[in-house]
Design a protein around this motif. Structure first.
Motif, PDB file in Angstrom:
ATOM      1  N   ARG A   1      35.332  35.013  35.530  1.00  0.00           N
ATOM      2  CA  ARG A   1      35.039  35.073  34.093  1.00  0.00           C
ATOM      3  C   ARG A   1      36.327  35.053  33.279  1.00  0.00           C
ATOM      4  O   ARG A   1      36.441  34.337  32.282  1.00  0.00           O
ATOM      5  N   ASP A   2      37.324  35.844  33.713  1.00  0.00           N
ATOM      6  CA  ASP A   2      38.599  35.850  33.002  1.00  0.00           C
ATOM      7  C   ASP A   2      39.274  34.482  33.052  1.00  0.00           C
ATOM      8  O   ASP A   2      39.866  34.016  32.067  1.00  0.00           O
TER       9      ASP A   2
ATOM     10  N   ASN B   1      37.797  31.583  33.368  1.00  0.00           N
ATOM     11  CA  ASN B   1      37.084  30.671  32.457  1.00  0.00           C
ATOM     12  C   ASN B   1      37.490  30.916  31.006  1.00  0.00           C
ATOM     13  O   ASN B   1      37.625  29.970  30.213  1.00  0.00           O
ATOM     14  N   GLN B   2      37.696  32.178  30.639  1.00  0.00           N
ATOM     15  CA  GLN B   2      38.157  32.477  29.291  1.00  0.00           C
ATOM     16  C   GLN B   2      39.561  31.924  29.056  1.00  0.00           C
ATOM     17  O   GLN B   2      39.856  31.408  27.965  1.00  0.00           O
TER      18      GLN B   2
END
Length: 406
Positions: A38-39, A41-42
């Motif tokens: 998730r990080d 992708n951010q």
């Protein structure tokens, strides 16, 4: 029902977590991998937005550079020419007046020298090229950051997929029997939440509907009150309009008693409440002056005074002050007779209403009626003041009433 469904779902998940204690470490690694993905992708999204911004800057600088090149090319090619005809419509330009320091074609101010100086243009071109190089370098650096972030996303996704597969292999026998129950409980929780949301929205809508209904009732009540008020005020206005008609009749009767042969019709305007004689407004009569204006003014004032005495609801002062009523009437027998009728009307008012009315008349001659009808105060050069008012003297610079006010 929602609480029971959430509790059942929580119990199923607790059972599943308790039965899979052996793979807790794997689950922890999977959670960290999911968080890392998730990080990543951010980071990719942030880097992509930054690269897009850099590309916009590069495009803008390239556009500025291209605009400069076009401008410089146009200046280089067209500045040597001295136009004698319009390049568009081919009309000649010699006979047209042109101000100094203005273009003979478009009539605008000539640009300053520094804007067409080749050295200045070259300096601007070099500055834009340096900006373009800097922007391209920054864009390339950000693109490398984006590529590195995408690599990390791929690695994080691969790690997450691998850990999930390992977890599925280890927990297949435990999760499968409870999968349908968890799915059913989750669907029931979602359905109950959606039902609660729908009920809440419906409740808000009904509350709004009740509020609108109450507003409609209030508006209807207000409209009823306003309509009643309008009706009563309309009736009152009609009654007051009848008062104006009565005043018009009394005014015309009074003018007829004065025997004015030049007056055919006389009414009171219901909008201005001023006399209208033979269709002419009172302002035009005042402008003409003379005996007509004097008679109309006196008749109008006497009609208002008597109308206020006979109609207590009409607020008209019971005091009337008239200055020189016979001055503008003339000296022929008809004019003198008309002046006598005016004083007869004064006497009739005084006899009819007594102390209810006060008339103060200033005239150059004595009243053409018996002297005991009015109280008379003669004024002449030797007695120029009303009794009780002391003459201030020729050197006095203030008005007498100002001295009494002090």
């Amino acid at each position: 029902m929602l609480s029971l469904a959430e509790r059942a779902l929580s119990d199923l998940r607790s059972e599943l977590e308790e039965s899979s204690a052996a793979d807790a470490v794997l689950r922890q690694e999977l959670r960290r991998a999911v968080a890392g993905a998730r990080d990543a992708n951010q980071e990719v999204e942030a880097a992509r937005e930054l690269v897009e911004a850099r590309e916009s800057v590069v495009a803008q600088v390239e556009l500025d550079l291209l605009r400069l090149e076009r401008s410089a090319s146009a200046i280089e090619k067209l500045s040597p020419f001295d136009f004698v005809v319009c390049p568009r419509c081919m009309q000649r330009l010699e006979g047209r007046p042109v101000q100094e320091d203005h273009c003979i074609v478009c009539l605008q101010h000539d640009p300053p020298d520094e804007s067409v100086d080749p050295a200045a243009i070259q300096q601007t071109r070099e500055a834009l090229e340096r900006q373009l190089q800097d922007a391209q370098a920054v864009r390339e650096a950000d693109a490398q950051v984006l590529a590195a972030a995408r690599d990390r996303v791929q690695q994080a996704d691969f790690l997450t997929t691998t850990l999930r597969r390992e977890l599925d292999v280890q927990t297949r026998d435990i999760v499968a029997p409870r999968f349908d129950a968890i799915a059913g409980s989750s669907a029931r929780v979602a359905s109950l939440r959606a039902s609660i949301d729908a009920v809440t929205q419906l409740r808000d809508a009904w509350a709004r509907a009740r509020s609108i209904n109450q507003e409609v009732k209030d508006l209807k009540a207000t409209r009823t009150r306003v309509q009643t008020d309008v009706k009563s005020r309309t009736l009152a206005l009609a009654a007051r309009g009848q008062l104006v008609d009565d005043l018009s009749q009394e005014f015309f009767t009074l003018l007829a008693e004065l025997h004015l042969p030049w007056v055919q019709t006389a009414v009171i305007d219901p909008k201005t409440y001023l006399p209208v004689i033979d269709g002419n407004p009172f302002e035009s009569l005042q402008a003409s002056g003379g005996g007509i204006t004097t008679c109309v003014s006196i008749a109008y004032s006497l009609a208002l005074l008597e109308f206020g005495l006979t109609h207590p609801d009409v607020l008209v002062p019971s005091l009337l002050i008239i200055d020189s009523p016979r001055k503008a009437l003339g000296n022929n027998p008809d004019d003198q007779e008309r002046g006598n009728r005016i004083y007869d009307r004064f006497k009739a008012l005084a006899d009819a209403y007594g102390d209810r009315v006060q008339l103060i008349i200033a005239d150059n001659d004595t009243a053409p009626i018996p002297s005991d009808t009015f109280s008379t105060i003669p004024l002449d050069y030797n007695r120029p003041m009303v009794p009780g008012v002391v003459h201030p003297g020729p050197e006095h610079v203030h008005r007498a009433e100002h001295s009494y006010e002090a």
